[in-house]
Write a protein that holds these residues in place. Sequence first.
Motif, short mmCIF file in Angstrom:
data_model
loop_
_atom_site.label_atom_id
_atom_site.label_comp_id
_atom_site.label_asym_id
_atom_site.label_seq_id
_atom_site.Cartn_x
_atom_site.Cartn_y
_atom_site.Cartn_z
N ILE A 258 0.84 -1.20 0.00
CA ILE A 258 0.00 0.00 0.00
C ILE A 258 0.87 1.25 0.00
CG2 ILE A 258 -1.72 1.31 1.32
CD1 ILE A 258 -2.81 -1.33 2.33
N LEU A 259 1.93 1.24 0.80
CA LEU A 259 2.83 2.39 0.85
C LEU A 259 3.52 2.60 -0.50
CD1 LEU A 259 4.46 1.91 4.37
CD2 LEU A 259 2.74 3.59 3.71
N GLN A 260 3.91 1.52 -1.16
CA GLN A 260 4.57 1.64 -2.45
C GLN A 260 3.63 2.15 -3.54
OE1 GLN A 260 7.77 1.27 -3.33
NE2 GLN A 260 8.41 0.80 -1.24
N GLU A 261 2.37 1.74 -3.48
CA GLU A 261 1.42 2.11 -4.54
C GLU A 261 0.78 3.47 -4.30
OE1 GLU A 261 -2.67 0.38 -6.65
OE2 GLU A 261 -1.52 -0.85 -5.22
N ASP A 262 0.34 3.74 -3.06
CA ASP A 262 -0.41 4.97 -2.80
C ASP A 262 0.33 5.96 -1.92
OD1 ASP A 262 -3.22 4.34 -3.93
OD2 ASP A 262 -2.73 2.57 -2.76
N GLY A 263 1.49 5.59 -1.37
CA GLY A 263 2.24 6.50 -0.52
C GLY A 263 3.41 7.16 -1.19
N ARG A 264 3.52 7.00 -2.49
CA ARG A 264 4.64 7.59 -3.22
C ARG A 264 4.43 9.08 -3.45
NH1 ARG A 264 6.33 3.43 -8.12
NH2 ARG A 264 7.17 1.76 -6.82
N GLY A 265 5.53 9.74 -3.84
CA GLY A 265 5.45 11.15 -4.23
C GLY A 265 5.10 12.06 -3.07
N ASP A 266 4.35 13.10 -3.37
CA ASP A 266 3.99 14.09 -2.36
C ASP A 266 2.82 13.59 -1.53
OD1 ASP A 266 5.98 15.70 -3.32
OD2 ASP A 266 4.67 16.78 -4.70
N THR A 267 3.09 12.63 -0.67
CA THR A 267 2.05 12.05 0.18
C THR A 267 2.62 11.81 1.57
OG1 THR A 267 1.05 10.92 -1.72
CG2 THR A 267 0.44 10.14 0.47
N ASN A 268 1.89 12.28 2.57
CA ASN A 268 2.24 11.98 3.96
C ASN A 268 1.50 10.72 4.38
OD1 ASN A 268 4.00 14.09 4.41
ND2 ASN A 268 2.40 15.48 5.13
N SER A 269 2.23 9.69 4.81
CA SER A 269 1.63 8.42 5.21
C SER A 269 1.56 8.32 6.73
CB SER A 269 2.44 7.25 4.65
OG SER A 269 2.47 7.28 3.23
N ILE A 270 0.37 8.00 7.25
CA ILE A 270 0.15 7.86 8.68
C ILE A 270 -0.39 6.45 8.93
CG2 ILE A 270 -1.06 8.74 10.71
CD1 ILE A 270 -1.32 11.42 9.28
N ILE A 271 0.34 5.66 9.71
CA ILE A 271 -0.07 4.29 10.02
C ILE A 271 -0.55 4.24 11.46
CG2 ILE A 271 0.62 1.88 10.10
CD1 ILE A 271 2.73 2.44 8.04
N LEU A 272 -1.81 3.84 11.65
CA LEU A 272 -2.40 3.73 12.97
C LEU A 272 -2.64 2.25 13.29
CD1 LEU A 272 -5.21 6.41 12.42
CD2 LEU A 272 -2.94 6.82 13.38
N GLY A 273 -2.87 1.95 14.58
CA GLY A 273 -3.29 0.59 14.89
C GLY A 273 -2.60 -0.02 16.10
N ASP A 274 -2.86 -1.30 16.26
CA ASP A 274 -2.34 -2.10 17.36
C ASP A 274 -1.33 -3.08 16.77
OD1 ASP A 274 -1.78 -3.59 19.55
OD2 ASP A 274 -3.85 -4.14 20.01
#
Length: 292
Positions: A258-274
Amino acid sequence: MPRKCVTNLPTAPPSGLKKCTISQYFITMNCTVCNQPTDSGICLNCQQQTQHVAVVLANKIRIWERTYTNITKCSFLYYYHVSGLVRGFEYAKDPESAESYTSGSVATGRASLSGQVKGCYNKKKCEDQKEHHGYKIGTWNVRTLNQAGKLENLKMEMQKNEVSVLGVREVRWKGQGEIRSDYTVYYCGGERAERSVAIVVHKSVVRSVVKKIDCNDRIIALKLKAEPVDILIMQVYMPTSEYENDEVEKVYDTTEEILQEDGRGDTNSIILGDWNSTVQMNHIRILLDRMD
């Protein structure tokens, strides 16, 4: 007084044993200099070429420092632009003197920027800007939403704490879909009412959702259209130590895809969870030593 702090590089688990810490899953098994597989930070061949290692590391540090400086400059300029709009709204509360406004210096911690922001006062625009940059993102293990009144209780808590985007796990709903109201619930579950994850979004943020990513009952993600960069929010519910390594690795692989496909370029990625992980005792000692 200066304090000596000893740090240990993450190491791979002995052969045949299960992985039990986050560092053992995310450990980089390549040499920092030559990128060859190794169990330590620098491989044995590079350790014998000290001058070459020093040159390569110095060059990497220089690039990182330059990137950090550029990001810091952009952050200050963007904060100054937003602060100017908010300060202008505060200065122009009186309608008779709302023809124009000028904001003075803006201080942000150790840095201080000064300048002028001039323009016509627009109350609605200023309120929209202030609301747009003021929402909160959180995560919560709700245990279950598969009971009467649980969802309404969650919405009340979000409203009480002014949370606009909330990642939740152990929802225990079947299938995939969304429930729209003042708070829209994007959920993803399995064939049985077990596990399940969801992301709850306030109505003021729903219009910014450009993509929903349904993976399985452990991972769900949303991509939001934002300025100056888009935001990717991912809710993860990791398996416990009772599960086999294959299932744990599958979750990590899906997260990385998911990070490789939709988190590329000008995107801030935030991962939440347990993450259902443990911390090694030597790492705990190091953290406590730094906090003393």
